[in-house]
Motif scaffolding. Sequence first.
Motif, PDB file in Angstrom:
ATOM      1  N   GLY A 276       1.359  -7.513  -2.855  1.00  0.00           N
ATOM      2  CA  GLY A 276       2.105  -7.519  -1.610  1.00  0.00           C
ATOM      3  C   GLY A 276       3.039  -8.711  -1.519  1.00  0.00           C
ATOM      4  O   GLY A 276       3.011  -9.610  -2.359  1.00  0.00           O
ATOM      5  N   GLY A 277       3.888  -8.700  -0.495  1.00  0.00           N
ATOM      6  CA  GLY A 277       4.803  -9.806  -0.303  1.00  0.00           C
ATOM      7  C   GLY A 277       5.891  -9.465   0.684  1.00  0.00           C
ATOM      8  O   GLY A 277       5.807  -8.458   1.397  1.00  0.00           O
ATOM      9  N   LEU A 278       6.886 -10.306   0.711  1.00  0.00           N
ATOM     10  CA  LEU A 278       8.035 -10.142   1.599  1.00  0.00           C
ATOM     11  C   LEU A 278       9.206  -9.608   0.778  1.00  0.00           C
ATOM     12  O   LEU A 278       9.541 -10.168  -0.267  1.00  0.00           O
ATOM     13  N   VAL A 279       9.818  -8.550   1.274  1.00  0.00           N
ATOM     14  CA  VAL A 279      10.932  -7.924   0.558  1.00  0.00           C
ATOM     15  C   VAL A 279      11.965  -7.459   1.575  1.00  0.00           C
ATOM     16  O   VAL A 279      11.623  -7.169   2.728  1.00  0.00           O
ATOM     17  N   GLN A 280      13.205  -7.387   1.160  1.00  0.00           N
ATOM     18  CA  GLN A 280      14.263  -6.913   2.046  1.00  0.00           C
ATOM     19  C   GLN A 280      14.297  -5.390   2.084  1.00  0.00           C
ATOM     20  O   GLN A 280      13.803  -4.717   1.165  1.00  0.00           O
ATOM     21  N   THR A 281      14.889  -4.868   3.132  1.00  0.00           N
ATOM     22  CA  THR A 281      15.072  -3.424   3.242  1.00  0.00           C
ATOM     23  C   THR A 281      15.770  -2.897   1.998  1.00  0.00           C
ATOM     24  O   THR A 281      16.762  -3.476   1.539  1.00  0.00           O
ATOM     25  N   GLY A 282      15.217  -1.809   1.462  1.00  0.00           N
ATOM     26  CA  GLY A 282      15.773  -1.231   0.253  1.00  0.00           C
ATOM     27  C   GLY A 282      15.136  -1.738  -1.024  1.00  0.00           C
ATOM     28  O   GLY A 282      15.389  -1.189  -2.106  1.00  0.00           O
ATOM     29  N   GLY A 283      14.328  -2.767  -0.902  1.00  0.00           N
ATOM     30  CA  GLY A 283      13.696  -3.353  -2.066  1.00  0.00           C
ATOM     31  C   GLY A 283      12.473  -2.575  -2.531  1.00  0.00           C
ATOM     32  O   GLY A 283      12.132  -1.522  -1.976  1.00  0.00           O
ATOM     33  N   SER A 284      11.823  -3.120  -3.556  1.00  0.00           N
ATOM     34  CA  SER A 284      10.674  -2.457  -4.161  1.00  0.00           C
ATOM     35  C   SER A 284       9.524  -3.427  -4.369  1.00  0.00           C
ATOM     36  O   SER A 284       9.742  -4.634  -4.533  1.00  0.00           O
ATOM     37  N   LEU A 285       8.324  -2.874  -4.351  1.00  0.00           N
ATOM     38  CA  LEU A 285       7.114  -3.614  -4.672  1.00  0.00           C
ATOM     39  C   LEU A 285       6.152  -2.673  -5.375  1.00  0.00           C
ATOM     40  O   LEU A 285       6.184  -1.458  -5.136  1.00  0.00           O
TER      41      LEU A 285
END
Length: 123
Positions: free
Chosen positions: A9-18
């Motif tokens: 998990g983590g912090l990601v911008q809209t449109g990003g992937s994890l």
Amino acid sequence: QVQLVESGGGLVQTGGSLTLSCAASERTGSRYNWAWFRQAPGKEREFVAAFRRSGRKQYADSVKGRFTISRDNAKNTVYLRMNSLKPEDTALYSCNVGGRFWAEQYDPDFGSWGQGTQVTVSS
């Protein structure tokens, strides 16, 4: 009871992937059903995806086409690849192993839970 540890998990911008991982403490192979759930603050826990013992995959409508669940039997690990993330995907994601299906409904009560991993999608 199987012990589970989630990560990724983590912090990601809209449109990003994890990619989330859920590792089991023992060999699971294809003996169990696996599933991912999520819970956002102030909301009920909701089903995200499942990998059935049969190999069939199942997704919530809200994540179809964006999320992919996979399993690595050699590593006793299930993954959740999340693409095109949206702010509404922000939640604590938890995996469950050993639950049962009643028709198309996954019941996690018979299974084991991990501690969860937080996913935050910024707008």
